[in-house]
Design a protein around this motif. Structure first.
Motif, mmCIF file in Angstrom:
data_model
loop_
_atom_site.group_PDB
_atom_site.id
_atom_site.type_symbol
_atom_site.label_atom_id
_atom_site.label_comp_id
_atom_site.label_asym_id
_atom_site.label_seq_id
_atom_site.Cartn_x
_atom_site.Cartn_y
_atom_site.Cartn_z
ATOM 1 N N GLY A 16 -6.817 -54.035 38.241
ATOM 2 C CA GLY A 16 -6.781 -54.153 39.693
ATOM 3 C C GLY A 16 -7.389 -55.414 40.256
ATOM 4 O O GLY A 16 -7.757 -55.437 41.430
ATOM 5 N N HIS A 18 -5.825 -58.170 40.870
ATOM 6 C CA HIS A 18 -4.891 -58.679 41.859
ATOM 7 C C HIS A 18 -5.072 -57.985 43.212
ATOM 8 O O HIS A 18 -5.030 -58.621 44.277
ATOM 9 C CB HIS A 18 -3.466 -58.478 41.330
ATOM 10 C CG HIS A 18 -2.397 -59.041 42.183
ATOM 11 N ND1 HIS A 18 -1.992 -60.362 42.115
ATOM 12 C CD2 HIS A 18 -1.646 -58.476 43.155
ATOM 13 C CE1 HIS A 18 -1.028 -60.569 42.995
ATOM 14 N NE2 HIS A 18 -0.798 -59.442 43.639
ATOM 15 N N THR A 19 -5.306 -56.676 43.180
ATOM 16 C CA THR A 19 -5.489 -55.904 44.418
ATOM 17 C C THR A 19 -6.700 -56.397 45.197
ATOM 18 O O THR A 19 -6.660 -56.513 46.424
ATOM 19 C CB THR A 19 -5.668 -54.415 44.089
ATOM 20 O OG1 THR A 19 -4.512 -53.980 43.366
ATOM 21 C CG2 THR A 19 -5.822 -53.582 45.342
ATOM 22 N N THR A 22 -5.900 -59.643 46.944
ATOM 23 C CA THR A 22 -5.033 -59.441 48.109
ATOM 24 C C THR A 22 -5.814 -58.826 49.264
ATOM 25 O O THR A 22 -5.676 -59.256 50.416
ATOM 26 C CB THR A 22 -3.852 -58.540 47.732
ATOM 27 O OG1 THR A 22 -3.182 -59.121 46.615
ATOM 28 C CG2 THR A 22 -2.879 -58.391 48.886
ATOM 29 N N LEU A 23 -6.635 -57.836 48.984
ATOM 30 C CA LEU A 23 -7.427 -57.232 50.061
ATOM 31 C C LEU A 23 -8.312 -58.283 50.714
ATOM 32 O O LEU A 23 -8.404 -58.359 51.943
ATOM 33 C CB LEU A 23 -8.306 -56.107 49.494
ATOM 34 C CG LEU A 23 -7.626 -54.746 49.315
ATOM 35 C CD1 LEU A 23 -8.493 -53.817 48.465
ATOM 36 C CD2 LEU A 23 -7.332 -54.114 50.668
ATOM 37 N N VAL A 123 -11.722 -51.394 44.073
ATOM 38 C CA VAL A 123 -11.690 -51.334 45.536
ATOM 39 C C VAL A 123 -13.078 -51.021 46.091
ATOM 40 O O VAL A 123 -13.475 -51.533 47.146
ATOM 41 C CB VAL A 123 -10.639 -50.308 46.014
ATOM 42 C CG1 VAL A 123 -10.638 -50.183 47.522
ATOM 43 C CG2 VAL A 123 -9.250 -50.731 45.524
ATOM 44 N N MET A 147 -0.579 -51.532 51.841
ATOM 45 C CA MET A 147 -0.601 -51.843 50.416
ATOM 46 C C MET A 147 -0.420 -50.640 49.504
ATOM 47 O O MET A 147 -0.093 -50.812 48.335
ATOM 48 C CB MET A 147 -1.905 -52.568 50.052
ATOM 49 C CG MET A 147 -1.970 -53.983 50.619
ATOM 50 S SD MET A 147 -3.595 -54.745 50.423
ATOM 51 C CE MET A 147 -3.759 -54.779 48.649
ATOM 52 N N PHE A 148 -0.686 -49.452 50.006
ATOM 53 C CA PHE A 148 -0.625 -48.285 49.130
ATOM 54 C C PHE A 148 0.250 -47.217 49.735
ATOM 55 O O PHE A 148 0.544 -47.244 50.921
ATOM 56 C CB PHE A 148 -2.039 -47.746 48.877
ATOM 57 C CG PHE A 148 -2.986 -48.775 48.333
ATOM 58 C CD1 PHE A 148 -3.905 -49.394 49.166
ATOM 59 C CD2 PHE A 148 -2.928 -49.150 47.001
ATOM 60 C CE1 PHE A 148 -4.770 -50.367 48.676
ATOM 61 C CE2 PHE A 148 -3.792 -50.115 46.504
ATOM 62 C CZ PHE A 148 -4.713 -50.724 47.337
ATOM 63 N N ASN A 156 -7.953 -45.079 48.359
ATOM 64 C CA ASN A 156 -8.402 -46.464 48.355
ATOM 65 C C ASN A 156 -9.298 -46.761 49.553
ATOM 66 O O ASN A 156 -10.324 -47.430 49.441
ATOM 67 C CB ASN A 156 -7.209 -47.421 48.347
ATOM 68 C CG ASN A 156 -6.683 -47.668 46.946
ATOM 69 O OD1 ASN A 156 -7.310 -48.364 46.157
ATOM 70 N ND2 ASN A 156 -5.562 -47.069 46.607
#
Lengths: 567, 286
Positions: A16, A18-19, A22-23, A123, A147-148, A156
């Motif tokens: 995660g 990459h997540t 992005t966040l 997260v 995103m989800f 998240n």
């Protein structure tokens, strides 16, 4: 209050990373700030060590830095390897029992489990970072919607909140205040990677046919063309190999389509005979060459600028070509449009040099700075098609400019004959030596016409100075920032960014070199290819080159330090 | 009657070459097709066979050795309204261009492929080709070819090619008819045309073909793939010519999500669409 903070998240592929990136950048934009994101990944699908580094600032951020003030190590086993990258005064967050002086031990897995699953540790960590940089917790809420999907939205969001609350209650004093950014004022910003920008620029530039064979880091360009292209009528096909890809693009171009292929060094090597075909047939075609360290398979997911000389000389025989080298996503969007049009206008192959750094760099852009140019075609149709007294069309008519009016098959009343052998004006093959000379001269005249449209290099700095830094392509922004560092140290520095390397802007370069005491090229290769090109085309030698060829990008500070030593 | 396709370009083939007959067959097929020259594209690679398009007054793309099929496939994709046929040699298509042969049959692009199969590399003066008989001695293989031959018809059938036929330079009418059928067939259509190379192939001569070749009988069911395979593998004792297999299935142009519409040279992006793609990537625009 600082005006910028560099945040790095590391972990294995699939954890995660990459997540988190992005966040963070989306929150940055919502908060009215700017960001620059770079990605560092290995050639595998799971495990290993990947990282994303998001540099957030109150002013536009265009380059990366080597050390990060805040580090989130999703995989704590990697701490010994990644802690040295933390700026003195900065800190790391990880879920581990080990202790380090600059580590904040956070129970990320426990927080994530409370939110619904231990895999949400990344997260939870992001929430903690958000607190440390002063982002209001609510800024993230809309992101979870976007995103989800399904139950993961809420899980998240909860993990993020729990991480934020944990930091509020437990993050040691200085670390919860030192890196808080001042509030910004939101304005809409376009977010694009270099690969996306290049692909969208090609679409904007009228590309209607694209093909390729997947090869890192060029694949991202093909994905955008395949996914978004159909909306503008673009036809995409995955080719069986790179030889097919460029031959297909040339076939499509012969038929009047604006064509593009994307690849990396090894794939380009396979395309080289077809490049020569484009030169002989005078078909427009654009090749996006996304470089990575070579030779052979090299380092598939790293960056290098090692194919400059290859691109200059590739393809047997002598024929004109255009080589562009954008230095940023914004410039990639613009130059891709320029490439599509210029290829057709001069009926030449155009190589757009990019690399893994530019391909994977993401920045925010002012929508007003992204210009969609009108598409201007250079095909003759109907009445405009010149015909001989017998009604024939000569595809390779000899003209002063060297550019023959280009009709496409299907035009009523004429036929278009194109061949890879030397040919006469009508396109049919010939072994006549005089015809050969005429055609060679025509192609060279065309090259001269193309050279008259050379994009001048971009120069910044005082009219005279101590050190001049010259680069092409993706070094642009790191070099620009290095100049600022040098200026801050009282050194008068200038920069030259070449966004077109062929035809070479010899006059401009020859004119500026003597005005600086020390001229250095800045290149991501081992042998100083740009320095050699400058010498070849101007007769002048630079003082030396600042080189980096470990597969990683330059940091502005390292360029400035090295330039300072040599000036 | 075939004069209207003459280009007047000086011919470069050996007297007695099978290519002359194949050229006649191509012109006959195009005449019967009834389309205008500007609506037809002949694509070839490099070799003696590949010079054929220069002798026919239509659009011509004479590309690199082995690379006719990628170009032809893309020409058809870029303008499906054009009739696109590849006419090239066995070395070009099955050797240098082997990978493209395999994958364009898979794509099932709507093009016709006419292979001038003389089992030798003529233009480079007599080397074996993929279809040369084992034991045949040529340049670079003076003790005889040891590799097994490439079976083009069986390979095409194995890949699901919808139209598989074999013609012969000795029967222009038959071959012209096969070519016309291939052009009209919706999907990838292969016609492998047997021909002698009077200069370099002293085994597979006009006389040899005369003895070996026989016409596939009327009773053969062209939808029977197993029977077609049997016919494709007949070579040592006798060689069938005619249509081995013919079954239509959706072709590339029908399957591709973005092909339907005007030819690519007429397509231009609408500025609003491009701006939409940028807006999709804009934070703060919904």
């Amino acid at each position: 209050m600082p005006s910028e903070v560099n945040i790095r998240v590391t972990g294995g592929a699939g954890q995660g990373v990459h997540t988190v990136g992005t966040l963070l950048f989306r929150m940055a934009v919502i908060a009215g700030h700017h960001f620059h994101l770079t990605q560092d990944y290995m050639s595998r699908i799971r495990g290993g060590r990947n990282s994303q580094t998001v540099r957030i600032g109150t002013e536009p951020v265009r380059a990366g830095r080597d050390t990060a003030e805040i580090l989130l190590a999703v995989n704590p086993d990697q701490l010994p390897g990644v802690l040295p990258g933390v700026t003195p005064g900065g800190f790391a967050i990880a879920d581990t029992a080990e202790s380090f002086p600059n580590l904040a031990n956070a129970p990320l897995k426990e927080l994530a489990s409370a939110a619904g699953s231990p895999i949400l540790a990344n997260v939870a960590g992001t929430g903690a970072i958000a607190f440390a940089i002063g982002f209001p917790r609510e800024h993230a809420d809309p992101l979870f919607e976007e995103m989800f999907s399904g139950p993961f939205r809420e899980k998240n969001r909860k993990a993020f909140h729990l991480g934020w609350e944990w930091a509020k209650g437990h993050l040691p004093g200085e670390w919860s205040t030192r890196f808080v950014l001042p509030p910004g004022e939101f304005a809409p910003r376009i977010v694009m990677s270099g690969n996306e920008a290049l692909a969208l620029g090609a679409i904007a530039g009228g590309c209607t046919f694209a093909c390729g064979y997947p090869m890192t880091p060029g694949t991202g360009i093909l994905s955008v063309l395949a996914d978004e292209g159909p909306k503008t009528g673009l036809v995409f096909e995955q080719a069986e190999d790179e030889i097919a890809a460029l031959n297909m693009a040339i076939g499509a171009a012969y038929t009047g389509a604006r064509s593009l292929v994307a690849t990396s060094g090894g794939g380009f090597a396979l395309m080289v005979e077809a490049l020569s075909l484009a030169g002989m047939m005078e078909t427009p075609v654009v090749i996006a060459l996304a470089m990575r360290p070579g030779p052979a398979t090299g380092m598939p997911t790293r960056t290098e600028q090692g194919e400059l000389e290859f691109a200059l000389s590739a393809g047997h025989g002598e024929f004109p070509r255009l080589i562009l080298s954008p230095g940023s996503p914004g410039e990639a969007f613009d130059l891709a449009q320029h490439a599509m049009e210029t290829a057709e206008r001069f009926q030449v192959p155009v190589i757009v040099l990019t690399d893994q750094l530019l391909a994977d760099t993401v920045v925010d852009l002012d929508p007003k700075e992204i210009v969609v140019r009108p598409v201007r075609r250079h095909i003759v149709r109907g009445e405009q098609v010149p015909r001989t007294p017998k009604g024939k069309y000569l595809r390779y008519a000899l003209t002063d400019s060297g550019v023959s009016p280009m009709a496409v098959p299907g035009e009523p009343g004429i036929t278009v004959v194109a061949g890879s052998d030397e040919h006469t004006e009508d396109g049919h093959l010939t072994e006549d030596h005089r015809a050969r000379v005429e055609m060679v001269r025509k192609r060279l005249r065309k090259g001269a016409s193309l050279a008259r449209e050379t994009l001048p290099p971009l120069f910044t700095g005082p009219p005279r100075g101590d050190v001049l830094l010259i680069g092409f392509g993706s070094t642009k922004e790191a070099v620009a920032e290095a100049r600022g560092i040098l200026a801050g140290e009282g050194k008068s520095a200038g920069t030259v960014h070449l966004r077109q390397v062929w035809p070479f802007p010899a006059q401009e370069i020859a004119e500026i070199l003597p005005r600086y005491r020390t001229c250095l090229t800045v290149e991501n290769n081992a042998t100083g290819q740009l320095a050699r090109l400058i010498r070849r085309e101007t007769g002048a030698s630079v003082s030396g080159s600042i080189l980096r060829y470990d597969g990683l990008p330059f940091a502005p500070s390292e360029i400035a330090a090295e330039a300072g030593r040599r000036a | 009657m075939t004069d209207r396709f003459d280009t007047g370009v000086e011919n470069a083939w050996c007297p007695g070459c099978g290519n002359f007959a194949i050229l006649k067959a191509v012109k006959k097929a195009l005449e019967a097709l009834g389309r205008e020259p500007h609506q037809i594209v002949l694509v070839s690679g490099i070799g003696q066979a590949a010079k054929l398009p220069h002798y026919v007054d239509v659009n011509v793309f004479n590309g690199l050795h082995g690379r006719a099929l990628p170009a032809a496939a893309a020409i058809k994709m870029a303008n499906p309204g054009l009739t696109v046929a590849v006419t090239s040699g066995d070395g070009d298509i099955y050797g240098e261009g082997g990978n493209h042969f395999l994958h364009n049959i898979r794509r099932n692009v709507d093009i016709a492929l006419f292979v001038h199969d003389n089992q030798v590399y003529g233009l480079t003066k007599g080397q074996p080709s993929p279809t040369s008989d084992p034991g045949w001695a040529g340049s670079l293989a003076r003790s005889g070819v040891t590799s097994g031959p490439f079976p083009p018809l069986a390979t095409a059938l194995a890949l699901g090619c919808g139209f598989v036929a074999r013609g012969t330079a000795a029967d222009i009418d038959l071959t012209a008819d096969l070519m016309l059928q291939a052009i009209r067939f919706p999907g990838f259509a292969l016609v492998d045309v047997l021909q002698p190379c009077v200069t370099f192939n002293k085994k597979n001569t006009w006389q040899w073909y005369g003895k070996m070749v026989y016409k596939i009988p009327e009773g053969h069911d062209p939808t029977d793939r197993k029977k077609a395979f049997d016919l494709a593998l007949e070579w040592d004792d006798r060689i069938p010519v005619g249509v081995l297999y013919r079954v239509e299935r959706p072709h590339y142009g029908e399957l591709h999500p973005a092909l339907a519409g005007p030819p690519l040279h007429k397509r231009e992006p609408r500025a609003e669409t491009v701006r939409g793609l940028l807006e999709k990537r804009t934070i703060g625009v919904r």
